[in-house]
Scaffold this active site. Sequence first.
Site, mmCIF file in Angstrom:
data_model
loop_
_atom_site.group_PDB
_atom_site.id
_atom_site.type_symbol
_atom_site.label_atom_id
_atom_site.label_comp_id
_atom_site.label_asym_id
_atom_site.label_seq_id
_atom_site.Cartn_x
_atom_site.Cartn_y
_atom_site.Cartn_z
ATOM 1 N N VAL A 139 0.855 -1.194 0.000
ATOM 2 C CA VAL A 139 0.000 0.000 0.000
ATOM 3 C C VAL A 139 0.886 1.237 0.000
ATOM 4 C CG1 VAL A 139 -1.915 -1.158 1.166
ATOM 5 C CG2 VAL A 139 -0.172 0.040 2.523
ATOM 6 N N THR B 112 3.897 11.006 2.065
ATOM 7 C CA THR B 112 4.440 11.908 3.081
ATOM 8 C C THR B 112 3.280 12.488 3.884
ATOM 9 O OG1 THR B 112 6.225 12.435 1.557
ATOM 10 C CG2 THR B 112 5.911 13.927 3.406
ATOM 11 N N THR C 19 7.902 0.860 0.656
ATOM 12 C CA THR C 19 9.108 1.461 1.228
ATOM 13 C C THR C 19 8.739 2.112 2.555
ATOM 14 O OG1 THR C 19 9.852 1.901 -0.982
ATOM 15 C CG2 THR C 19 10.976 3.079 0.784
ATOM 16 N N GLU D 119 11.076 -3.189 -3.124
ATOM 17 C CA GLU D 119 11.052 -3.352 -4.572
ATOM 18 C C GLU D 119 11.918 -2.268 -5.211
ATOM 19 O OE1 GLU D 119 9.810 -5.863 -6.482
ATOM 20 O OE2 GLU D 119 11.085 -4.679 -7.801
ATOM 21 N N PHE D 120 12.787 -2.667 -6.132
ATOM 22 C CA PHE D 120 13.685 -1.689 -6.767
ATOM 23 C C PHE D 120 13.314 -1.392 -8.216
ATOM 24 C CE2 PHE D 120 16.230 -3.493 -3.298
ATOM 25 C CZ PHE D 120 16.678 -2.332 -2.685
ATOM 26 N N ASN E 297 17.425 4.896 -3.026
ATOM 27 C CA ASN E 297 16.708 5.994 -3.679
ATOM 28 C C ASN E 297 17.382 7.334 -3.409
ATOM 29 O OD1 ASN E 297 14.818 4.635 -5.144
ATOM 30 N ND2 ASN E 297 13.195 4.794 -3.624
ATOM 31 N N LEU F 210 20.409 7.581 -5.742
ATOM 32 C CA LEU F 210 20.018 7.812 -7.141
ATOM 33 C C LEU F 210 19.583 9.266 -7.329
ATOM 34 C CD1 LEU F 210 18.030 4.514 -7.810
ATOM 35 C CD2 LEU F 210 20.216 5.172 -8.837
ATOM 36 N N CYS G 87 8.676 8.237 -5.477
ATOM 37 C CA CYS G 87 9.616 7.720 -4.473
ATOM 38 C C CYS G 87 10.711 8.669 -4.024
ATOM 39 C CB CYS G 87 10.264 6.442 -4.991
ATOM 40 S SG CYS G 87 9.108 5.076 -5.048
ATOM 41 N N LYS H 222 8.425 10.556 -16.175
ATOM 42 C CA LYS H 222 9.455 10.040 -17.068
ATOM 43 C C LYS H 222 8.727 9.350 -18.206
ATOM 44 C CE LYS H 222 11.569 6.134 -15.800
ATOM 45 N NZ LYS H 222 12.134 4.982 -15.033
HETATM 46 C C1 UDX Z 1 3.432 2.357 -3.124
HETATM 47 C C2 UDX Z 1 4.279 3.335 -2.342
HETATM 48 O O1 UDX Z 1 4.185 4.614 -2.946
HETATM 49 C C3 UDX Z 1 5.714 2.933 -2.300
HETATM 50 O O2 UDX Z 1 6.400 3.658 -1.317
HETATM 51 C C4 UDX Z 1 5.845 1.545 -1.907
HETATM 52 O O3 UDX Z 1 7.182 1.175 -2.060
HETATM 53 C C5 UDX Z 1 4.916 0.628 -2.647
HETATM 54 O O4 UDX Z 1 3.600 1.100 -2.653
HETATM 55 P P1 UDX Z 1 2.732 2.362 -5.619
HETATM 56 O O5 UDX Z 1 2.389 0.950 -5.913
HETATM 57 O O6 UDX Z 1 3.322 3.175 -6.717
HETATM 58 O O7 UDX Z 1 3.805 2.450 -4.474
HETATM 59 O O8 UDX Z 1 1.481 3.094 -4.954
HETATM 60 P P2 UDX Z 1 0.003 3.207 -5.461
HETATM 61 O O9 UDX Z 1 -0.012 3.104 -6.951
HETATM 62 O O10 UDX Z 1 -0.592 4.367 -4.780
HETATM 63 O O11 UDX Z 1 -0.684 1.850 -4.921
HETATM 64 C C6 UDX Z 1 -1.079 1.609 -3.643
HETATM 65 C C7 UDX Z 1 -2.433 0.912 -3.656
HETATM 66 O O12 UDX Z 1 -2.770 0.493 -2.340
HETATM 67 C C8 UDX Z 1 -3.594 1.781 -4.140
HETATM 68 O O13 UDX Z 1 -4.216 1.179 -5.240
HETATM 69 C C9 UDX Z 1 -4.530 1.850 -2.930
HETATM 70 O O14 UDX Z 1 -5.893 1.868 -3.279
HETATM 71 C C10 UDX Z 1 -4.159 0.604 -2.172
HETATM 72 N N1 UDX Z 1 -4.501 0.630 -0.738
HETATM 73 C C11 UDX Z 1 -4.062 1.647 0.030
HETATM 74 C C12 UDX Z 1 -5.243 -0.394 -0.189
HETATM 75 O O15 UDX Z 1 -5.659 -1.314 -0.873
HETATM 76 N N2 UDX Z 1 -5.495 -0.365 1.150
HETATM 77 C C13 UDX Z 1 -5.085 0.641 1.947
HETATM 78 O O16 UDX Z 1 -5.340 0.634 3.151
HETATM 79 C C14 UDX Z 1 -4.341 1.687 1.355
HETATM 80 C C1 UDX Z 2 13.030 4.938 -8.623
HETATM 81 C C2 UDX Z 2 14.193 3.956 -8.460
HETATM 82 O O1 UDX Z 2 14.995 3.999 -9.647
HETATM 83 C C3 UDX Z 2 13.679 2.566 -8.212
HETATM 84 O O2 UDX Z 2 14.749 1.677 -7.967
HETATM 85 C C4 UDX Z 2 12.756 2.590 -7.016
HETATM 86 O O3 UDX Z 2 12.193 1.316 -6.812
HETATM 87 C C5 UDX Z 2 11.653 3.609 -7.180
HETATM 88 O O4 UDX Z 2 12.205 4.885 -7.476
HETATM 89 P P1 UDX Z 2 11.320 5.549 -10.564
HETATM 90 O O5 UDX Z 2 11.002 6.723 -9.720
HETATM 91 O O6 UDX Z 2 10.220 4.694 -11.068
HETATM 92 O O7 UDX Z 2 12.309 4.556 -9.768
HETATM 93 O O8 UDX Z 2 12.143 6.024 -11.856
HETATM 94 P P2 UDX Z 2 13.647 6.499 -12.098
HETATM 95 O O9 UDX Z 2 14.090 5.921 -13.371
HETATM 96 O O10 UDX Z 2 14.511 6.254 -10.931
HETATM 97 O O11 UDX Z 2 13.511 8.060 -12.340
HETATM 98 C C6 UDX Z 2 13.158 8.958 -11.305
HETATM 99 C C7 UDX Z 2 13.202 10.378 -11.819
HETATM 100 O O12 UDX Z 2 14.545 10.804 -12.046
HETATM 101 C C8 UDX Z 2 12.471 10.611 -13.145
HETATM 102 O O13 UDX Z 2 11.768 11.817 -13.103
HETATM 103 C C9 UDX Z 2 13.587 10.678 -14.149
HETATM 104 O O14 UDX Z 2 13.246 11.416 -15.294
HETATM 105 C C10 UDX Z 2 14.667 11.367 -13.334
HETATM 106 N N1 UDX Z 2 16.030 11.121 -13.828
HETATM 107 C C11 UDX Z 2 16.544 9.856 -13.778
HETATM 108 C C12 UDX Z 2 16.793 12.169 -14.319
HETATM 109 O O15 UDX Z 2 16.345 13.319 -14.355
HETATM 110 N N2 UDX Z 2 18.069 11.918 -14.748
HETATM 111 C C13 UDX Z 2 18.614 10.667 -14.713
HETATM 112 O O16 UDX Z 2 19.778 10.520 -15.110
HETATM 113 C C14 UDX Z 2 17.825 9.613 -14.223
#
Ligand code: UDX
Ligand code: UDX
Length: 462
Positions: free
Chosen positions: A85, A89, A127, A156-157, A215, A218, A267, A330
Amino acid sequence: MKICCIGAGYVGGPTMAMIAKQCPDIQVHVVDLNAKRIAAWNSDTLPVYEPGLDEVVREARGRNLQFSTSVDEAIAASDIIFISVNTPTKTFGMGAGRAANLEFIEKCARQIARVSHGHKIIVEKSTLPVRTAEAVGRILNSSGNEATFDVLSNPEFLAEGTAVQDLINPDRVLIGGESAQAIETLAGIYARWIPREKILTTNLWSSELSKLTANAFLAQRVSSINAISALCEATGADVDEVARAVGTDSRIGPKFLKASVGYGGSCFQKDILNLVYLCEHFGLREVAAYWEQVVSMNDFQKRRFGERIVKTLFNTVSDKHIAIWGWAFKKDTNDSRESAAIHVCRDLLREHARLFIYDPRVGEVQIREDLVHSFADASGHIHPAHQKLIDENVTIARDCHAAADGAHAIAVMTEWDEFKNLDVGKIYSNMLRPAFVFDGRNILDRKLYREIGFEIHTIGRS
Ligand code: UDX
Ligand code: UDX
């Protein structure tokens, strides 16, 4: 074996689909409170756009992968329960603006405790701040029923846009925990398709902290190169040349050195602020300040980009038509959380610009919602004057050409591939003169744009 995952978002959905694909004998049940999202996972239009994901879901769905809102049933039937879930912040109370809101995690733990029987392995996928697993464990083990639990941390990365490839071939899988048996059970699932040497095991706290640290590192690289981009613009150096020269040092490496209008995504900012909060909590003020600067630099970069547009357009964008190419944070994702586009467009709207926005994957409803949110105060209210700005000055365009038709300027916010192969001459002929382009991703062919007559401004070049 049966597993379930609470949270069908950008992390839970693709990760579980991959496990189901790789392990046809394991029943995978993904549950979510959001019925609309679940309906989308069960349809032909998945709620998450990821290259290659449709095929993975299609292969496993109905065989050993199901999506539903039956949270209690899924928990009760499963041996392993992933919690994925969201942990946004906090916007209120102690730690507002920094600490992670753990409300959903705690609710999940209580729900699991309430409906479980026998022994279960609980896996933190979300996370989380360091030592959350301890709190989750305490809630689970004080439920009063006979169920027993092991808690593992398995961050998850995957990066959005490359999730399927990242899941098939990750750099590593990290599992933190205290019970060797529980760790082995989870490792055994990943080992079906991932080499054993890539499956790292640590204690719980190291695993939780490693995710925040990865994170933060990065994001720090992006902020570092973006800091240098400002200096490049002032000195005549070229940031892409500097990045190439620096990145060939094998100790530094070439990845994550692409200067941009600023990083976005759900993230980076959240996790660094979380880290900052943790450091402050433990009295490590210098450490907190060090990491906070990564976020400040990113804010500076986004602000600087908007200011550059205004300054270049003769110090006013009021009533000027600006085409915005790209809204996602992105390319290859429909996710716009914390996208730099949102911040830049809010600043341009404050200057009364008229925006014509196009993104190949993010739709009108989401774009307008993002803008409203960007103007809203902590309690979610938006001033009527700001709402009016959005209503009257934002148009969603059907493509790049339509967005730029009659424009004073184009701003590239996302590095979508389709922006690189456009009929530049046609775009130019339909724009006002002088025709400006601000490339926030350094993806356009500068030479070509100049030859055609554009004045092009890029990141990190004077
Ligand atoms: C989220 C977090 O942002 C990230 O920090 C973490 O590592 C993984 O989960 P993401 O999958 O991108 O990442 O989030 P989001 O797309 O918002 O999905 C979370 C889901 O959980 C939503 O679909 C929401 O409806 C669901 N949820 C939330 C539940 O089912 N039960 C709850 O109590 C709260
Ligand atoms: C990131 C981490 O890479 C991943 O391991 C973690 O699980 C979740 O957070 P994500 O946010 O999905 O993944 O995408 P990422 O490719 O890391 O890019 C993050 C942001 O940085 C984007 O807005 C991207 O455009 C920006 N970025 C990335 C740059 O501006 N320059 C770069 O060289 C790389």
